[in-house]
Design a protein around this motif. Sequence first.
Motif, PDB file in Angstrom:
ATOM      1  N   UNK A  54      58.298  41.448  57.783  1.00 29.10           N
ATOM      2  CA  UNK A  54      56.953  41.318  56.704  1.00 29.10           C
ATOM      3  C   UNK A  54      57.155  40.248  55.999  1.00 29.10           C
ATOM      4  N   UNK A  55      58.130  39.923  56.099  1.00 33.03           N
ATOM      5  CA  UNK A  55      58.343  38.288  56.130  1.00 33.03           C
ATOM      6  C   UNK A  55      58.214  37.454  56.755  1.00 33.03           C
ATOM      7  N   UNK A  56      58.086  37.198  57.829  1.00 31.00           N
ATOM      8  CA  UNK A  56      57.911  36.560  58.762  1.00 31.00           C
ATOM      9  C   UNK A  56      56.320  36.219  58.721  1.00 31.00           C
ATOM     10  N   UNK A  57      55.634  37.566  58.908  1.00 33.96           N
ATOM     11  CA  UNK A  57      54.196  37.380  59.235  1.00 33.96           C
ATOM     12  C   UNK A  57      53.999  36.449  56.905  1.00 33.96           C
ATOM     13  N   UNK A  58      54.308  37.071  56.143  1.00 32.44           N
ATOM     14  CA  UNK A  58      53.976  36.214  55.808  1.00 32.44           C
ATOM     15  C   UNK A  58      54.629  34.668  55.444  1.00 32.44           C
ATOM     16  N   UNK A  59      55.261  34.472  55.863  1.00 32.24           N
ATOM     17  CA  UNK A  59      55.640  33.079  55.962  1.00 32.24           C
ATOM     18  C   UNK A  59      54.650  32.494  56.845  1.00 32.24           C
ATOM     19  N   UNK A  60      54.398  32.696  58.429  1.00 30.92           N
ATOM     20  CA  UNK A  60      53.448  32.417  59.310  1.00 30.92           C
ATOM     21  C   UNK A  60      52.123  31.799  58.253  1.00 30.92           C
ATOM     22  N   UNK A  61      52.054  33.064  57.617  1.00 27.07           N
ATOM     23  CA  UNK A  61      50.618  32.757  57.021  1.00 27.07           C
ATOM     24  C   UNK A  61      50.446  31.900  56.325  1.00 27.07           C
ATOM     25  N   UNK A  62      51.381  31.587  55.037  1.00 25.71           N
ATOM     26  CA  UNK A  62      51.100  30.861  54.812  1.00 25.71           C
ATOM     27  C   UNK A  62      51.364  29.594  55.293  1.00 25.71           C
ATOM     28  N   UNK A  63      51.895  29.303  55.960  1.00 28.46           N
ATOM     29  CA  UNK A  63      51.714  28.158  56.864  1.00 28.46           C
ATOM     30  C   UNK A  63      50.603  27.922  57.734  1.00 28.46           C
ATOM     31  N   UNK A  64      49.969  28.126  58.421  1.00 29.55           N
ATOM     32  CA  UNK A  64      49.004  28.305  58.924  1.00 29.55           C
ATOM     33  C   UNK A  64      48.079  28.093  57.352  1.00 29.55           C
ATOM     34  N   UNK A  65      48.261  28.365  56.614  1.00 35.29           N
ATOM     35  CA  UNK A  65      47.165  28.294  55.118  1.00 35.29           C
ATOM     36  C   UNK A  65      47.548  26.379  55.279  1.00 35.29           C
ATOM     37  N   UNK A  66      48.831  26.131  54.991  1.00 31.86           N
ATOM     38  CA  UNK A  66      48.609  24.460  54.974  1.00 31.86           C
ATOM     39  C   UNK A  66      48.029  23.111  55.940  1.00 31.86           C
ATOM     40  N   UNK A  67      48.715  24.275  57.341  1.00 33.67           N
ATOM     41  CA  UNK A  67      48.421  23.305  58.511  1.00 33.67           C
ATOM     42  C   UNK A  67      46.439  23.409  58.537  1.00 33.67           C
ATOM     43  N   UNK A  68      46.163  24.592  58.004  1.00 26.90           N
ATOM     44  CA  UNK A  68      44.613  24.060  58.079  1.00 26.90           C
ATOM     45  C   UNK A  68      44.102  23.659  57.188  1.00 26.90           C
TER      46      UNK A  68
END
Length: 143
Positions: A54-68
Amino acid sequence: MTIKRNGSAVWSGGIKDGKGAVSTGSGALKDAQYGFNTRFEDGPGTNPEELIGAAHAGCFTMALSGQLGKAGMTAQELRTTATVSMEKEGDGFTITAVHLDLVARIPGASQEAFDQAAKTAKENCPVSKLLNADITLSARLEN
């Protein structure tokens, strides 16, 4: 700048017959039950690997939003599942892999820009950097 967050665990009893509870400092998770049966069987409750997922999914998804955002894109929806694999090694267990499965809806996004943003997010989110495991990614853009 250092940001600190905390989680806690309480355990009573032996490894197989004992019981524990985990909590987050924010109170989002409070006294969630865990034990041998929730970790190595299908008992009710949680386990450390599920929480790491859950932590990894949340971290990655938020980081992706930033990259987008850096690439001039905004997601309508990003949905990530992180599957954590644990294997017996010697006298214990090791988390050997995490697979991130992403489905994204990003109006107007090109496949190339999406793929680059997802790759960069996978490599640079803080949880990815923390884990000593093989981290793979399947990313599907639905537009």
